[in-house]
Design an enzyme around this catalytic site. Structure first.
Site, short mmCIF file in Angstrom:
data_model
loop_
_atom_site.label_atom_id
_atom_site.label_comp_id
_atom_site.label_asym_id
_atom_site.label_seq_id
_atom_site.Cartn_x
_atom_site.Cartn_y
_atom_site.Cartn_z
N GLY A 198 0.82 -1.21 0.00
CA GLY A 198 0.00 0.00 0.00
C GLY A 198 0.85 1.26 0.00
N ALA A 199 0.23 2.39 0.41
CA ALA A 199 0.87 3.71 0.32
C ALA A 199 1.40 3.88 -1.10
CB ALA A 199 1.97 3.87 1.37
N HIS A 212 2.38 4.73 -4.94
CA HIS A 212 2.88 5.88 -5.69
C HIS A 212 3.11 5.45 -7.13
CE1 HIS A 212 6.67 3.80 -5.22
NE2 HIS A 212 6.59 3.89 -3.91
N HIS A 246 4.57 1.96 -7.94
CA HIS A 246 3.65 0.81 -7.95
C HIS A 246 2.80 0.83 -9.21
CE1 HIS A 246 4.15 1.59 -3.49
NE2 HIS A 246 4.45 0.31 -3.55
N ASP A 306 14.09 -2.43 -5.42
CA ASP A 306 14.44 -3.42 -4.40
C ASP A 306 15.18 -4.57 -5.08
OD1 ASP A 306 13.09 -2.21 -2.05
OD2 ASP A 306 11.33 -2.47 -3.32
N VAL A 364 11.38 4.00 -10.71
CA VAL A 364 10.70 5.25 -11.07
C VAL A 364 11.22 6.35 -10.13
CG1 VAL A 364 8.45 6.40 -11.30
CG2 VAL A 364 8.69 3.97 -11.86
O1 PAF Z 1 8.22 -4.68 -1.97
C1 PAF Z 1 7.27 -4.72 -1.17
O2 PAF Z 1 6.43 -3.82 -1.09
C2 PAF Z 1 7.13 -5.92 -0.23
O3 PAF Z 1 8.38 -6.39 0.19
C3 PAF Z 1 6.30 -7.06 -0.83
C4 PAF Z 1 6.94 -7.64 -2.07
C5 PAF Z 1 4.91 -6.54 -1.17
C6 PAF Z 1 6.14 -8.20 0.18
O4 PAF Z 1 5.51 -7.77 1.34
#
Ligand code: PAF
Length: 286
Positions: free
Chosen positions: A29-30, A32, A35, A148, A174
């Site tokens: 969530g949160a 931006h 995502h 990540d 991004v």
């Molecule tokens: O990258 C993330 O936001 C989290 O590590 C994930 C992949 C949703 C797992 O909780």
């Protein structure tokens, strides 16, 4: 857009979306633009985008920011609806781990260095929740941001070792206009810290330019990043890793990505960029 809060609602809703069309975007969530770019990548590939929003307690250490992690459900759902997402799964902790979690997935080696060394247990939590989500969603593809990088490589390894029938699709980082990588935690930076934060991407970009101009010594590239950081950033690590498997290239670098983490106030910032021969350095091509 279908909204599911329980596993049985999810199973029923997924019945209407063929497995080979499921492009899964797991999130906490949160949301931006980072995502949303994963959703766009799924749609561009012809998938139906299926998204989870779950702030996973297993990946937060006792002194980390689980309670403070931003929760913006209403805004998130509006963004996902607008983006053309087919289904969102928004479970509670009890729904995800009904009897508490007693089974864990551990990817050895990759879990313990760099981010893993700073955040013991973090990657075990990520791998475990992703394994559960992959089982529940049975997607054809999972979309993850290169931001990540260690997470991307770790999940690729897990998927290959445990024969999950899905492809991990890494997507470009991004950035804000000034280069700062988007992160849900950026909202915790005050105005002064926000200005200082950009030095992380500036340092990485400097190393990318040097690589494009022929510099191959790892120590020199890493020092360029460290030296660029503004004094308010406390460097946690700078490293170079191969993109395929997160392996260490040794003292002479032949590509891969340069990554760094720093603490700014209480905010943990991470970023990385691809080391490529062509100038234009630091911009993800894919
Ligand atoms: O990258 C993330 O936001 C989290 O590590 C994930 C992949 C949703 C797992 O909780």
């Amino acid at each position: 857009m279908i909204l599911c809060r329980t596993v049985s609602e999810l199973r029923e809703a997924l019945g209407g979306i063929p497995r080979e069309e499921r492009g899964f975007v797991p999130t906490m969530g949160a949301l931006h633009r980072g995502h949303l770019s994963l959703v766009e990548a799924a749609l561009a590939r012809g998938d139906q985008a299926v998204v989870s929003i779950f702030v996973n307690p297993l990946q937060f250490g006792p002194n980390e920011d689980l309670d403070r992690y931003p929760r913006t459900e209403k805004e998130d759902l509006a963004l996902l609806r607008e983006a053309g997402v087919a289904l969102v799964f928004l479970p509670s902790v009890e729904e995800m781990f009904p009897q508490g979690a007693r089974s864990f997935v551990e990817v050895e080696g990759l879990s313990e260095e760099l981010e893993g060394a700073l955040r013991p247990g973090h990657f075990r939590g990520v791998a475990t929740v992703c394994a559960r989500l992959f089982h529940l969603f049975e997607p054809a593809r999972g979309y993850f941001g290169w931001k990540d990088m260690q997470q991307v490589c770790l999940l690729k390894k897990m998927v290959s070792d445990l024969a999950f029938p899905l492809e991990i699709v890494p997507c470009p980082v991004v950035r804000e206009e000034d280069g700062l990588a988007l992160s849900s935690r950026n909202r915790f930076l005050d105005a002064e810290q926000r200005v200082a934060a950009v030095s992380l991407s500036q340092g990485l970009r400097r190393a990318c330019f040097a690589f494009a101009q022929g510099e191959r010594r790892r120590a020199v590239l890493e020092t360029l990043v460290r030296d660029a950081l503004s004094p308010s950033l406390r460097c946690q690590y700078v490293a170079v890793r191969r993109s395929e498997d997160f392996s260490d290239p040794g003292e002479r670098v032949d590509g891969g990505r340069i990554l760094a983490a720093a603490l700014l106030g209480g905010v943990h910032l991470i970023d990385n960029m691809p080391l490529e021969e062509a100038p234009g350095a630091g911009i993800d091509a894919s």
